[in-house]
Design an enzyme around this catalytic site. Structure first.
Site, mmCIF file in Angstrom:
data_model
loop_
_atom_site.group_PDB
_atom_site.id
_atom_site.type_symbol
_atom_site.label_atom_id
_atom_site.label_comp_id
_atom_site.label_asym_id
_atom_site.label_seq_id
_atom_site.Cartn_x
_atom_site.Cartn_y
_atom_site.Cartn_z
ATOM 1 N N HIS A 1 0.845 -1.209 0.000
ATOM 2 C CA HIS A 1 0.000 0.000 0.000
ATOM 3 C C HIS A 1 0.880 1.260 0.000
ATOM 4 C CE1 HIS A 1 -3.008 2.873 1.258
ATOM 5 N NE2 HIS A 1 -3.902 1.952 1.628
ATOM 6 N N GLU B 1 -0.894 1.367 -5.313
ATOM 7 C CA GLU B 1 -0.713 0.140 -4.543
ATOM 8 C C GLU B 1 -0.600 -1.080 -5.461
ATOM 9 O OE1 GLU B 1 -3.815 -0.030 -1.545
ATOM 10 O OE2 GLU B 1 -4.093 2.145 -1.747
#
Length: 278
Positions: free
Chosen positions: A154, A254
């Site tokens: 992320h 991400e």
């Protein structure tokens, strides 16, 4: 040079420096929260008010979302899984090259993880700090039955201002708009003038983040889904560990296995997702 350090509250992290770059990695979550190439600006964004406390996820850097991305069917379980707030074991490092430092971290099942997720596993993060940031997350199923895996690296990127940010490489790709839950097709490059929360699929090419004075390249393998996110004004005000104007200087790209890109791991099999940032 690799140095083990602690904050005043006992929070442990590792500081890495070589002739090409520097980084900081927390043992909680094997969370990379600082990466900077020599004589360049910081690449990762980190909230000025992020918590560095055990049990709380760090806001910024590269949280590891695992073994599920987003919310679990059981809403009492933590969003984005438990890996990002679990204590990992530092296994080993290699500094044989003055321009490159490699580290390995490991997380395995235990009494606490088995309460949340009933499978036995081994998770390893291989990180290489050089003029590129390389992250390889390997999942091994140690259980006697298969399990479904969704995950993400992320990554929060720092930008001079969100109005200058542009993402290339996702034109004509299908995506799920998580704000409307509609399936759409990307037209052209991605720019930002409102909240964006999208999961792109069928992503195979290099992604480029273009800022006012630089370009950042992201190359993924083991992943064909990519999440693009900026919370914009109202959501930033509702979020923890973020100043009110934080959305102006960050965005997330991400590397993921999400939705249609989820993976099924059979017993004793492994799967690796890899992201290279340069």
């Amino acid at each position: 040079m690799i140095v083990h350090k602690k904050l005043a509250n006992g929070f442990e992290y590792i500081e890495i420096k070589n002739s090409a770059a520097e980084a900081k990695i927390a043992l909680q979550g094997a969370h990379i929260f600082h990466y900077k190439r020599a004589d360049e600006e910081q690449i990762l964004w980190l909230s000025e008010v992020s918590d560095f406390e055990y049990g709380k996820a760090i806001r910024g850097g590269v949280p590891i979302c695992w073994p599920w991305f987003g919310f679990n069917e059981n809403k009492n379980l933590p969003q984005h899984g438990f890996a990002r707030v679990s204590m990992w074991e530092f296994i080993k490092s290699d500094e044989s090259d003055e321009k490159s430092s490699s580290l390995i971290f490991r997380l395995t099942h235990g009494s606490q993880t088995l309460k949340m997720w009933r499978y036995k596993f081994e998770l390893e993060l291989h990180v290489t700090i050089s003029d590129k940031l390389t992250m390889e997350l390997k999942t091994t199923n140690l259980d006697c039955e298969s399990f479904v895996l969704t995950q993400a690296l992320h990554t929060y990127f720092k930008v001079s201002h969100i109005s200058h940010a542009l993402i290339k490489g996702l034109d004509k790709k299908p995506y799920l708009d998580a704000l409307t839950w509609k399936n759409e097709i990307q037209e052209g490059d991605i720019t930002f003038n409102q909240e964006v929360d999208r999961v792109y699929q069928e992503v195979t090419d290099e992604i480029i983040l273009r800022d006012e004075n630089r370009e950042i390249h992201i190359k993924n393998s083991g992943s064909s889904s990519t999440v693009v996110w900026n919370p914009w004004i109202e959501k930033t005000l509702r979020m923890s560990a973020m100043n009110e104007n934080a959305y102006e200087h960050m965005l997330c790209i991400e590397s993921a296995n999400a939705f249609d890109d989820r993976k099924v791991l059979k017993p004793q099999s492994s799967y690796t997702i890899k992201a290279v940032i340069f």
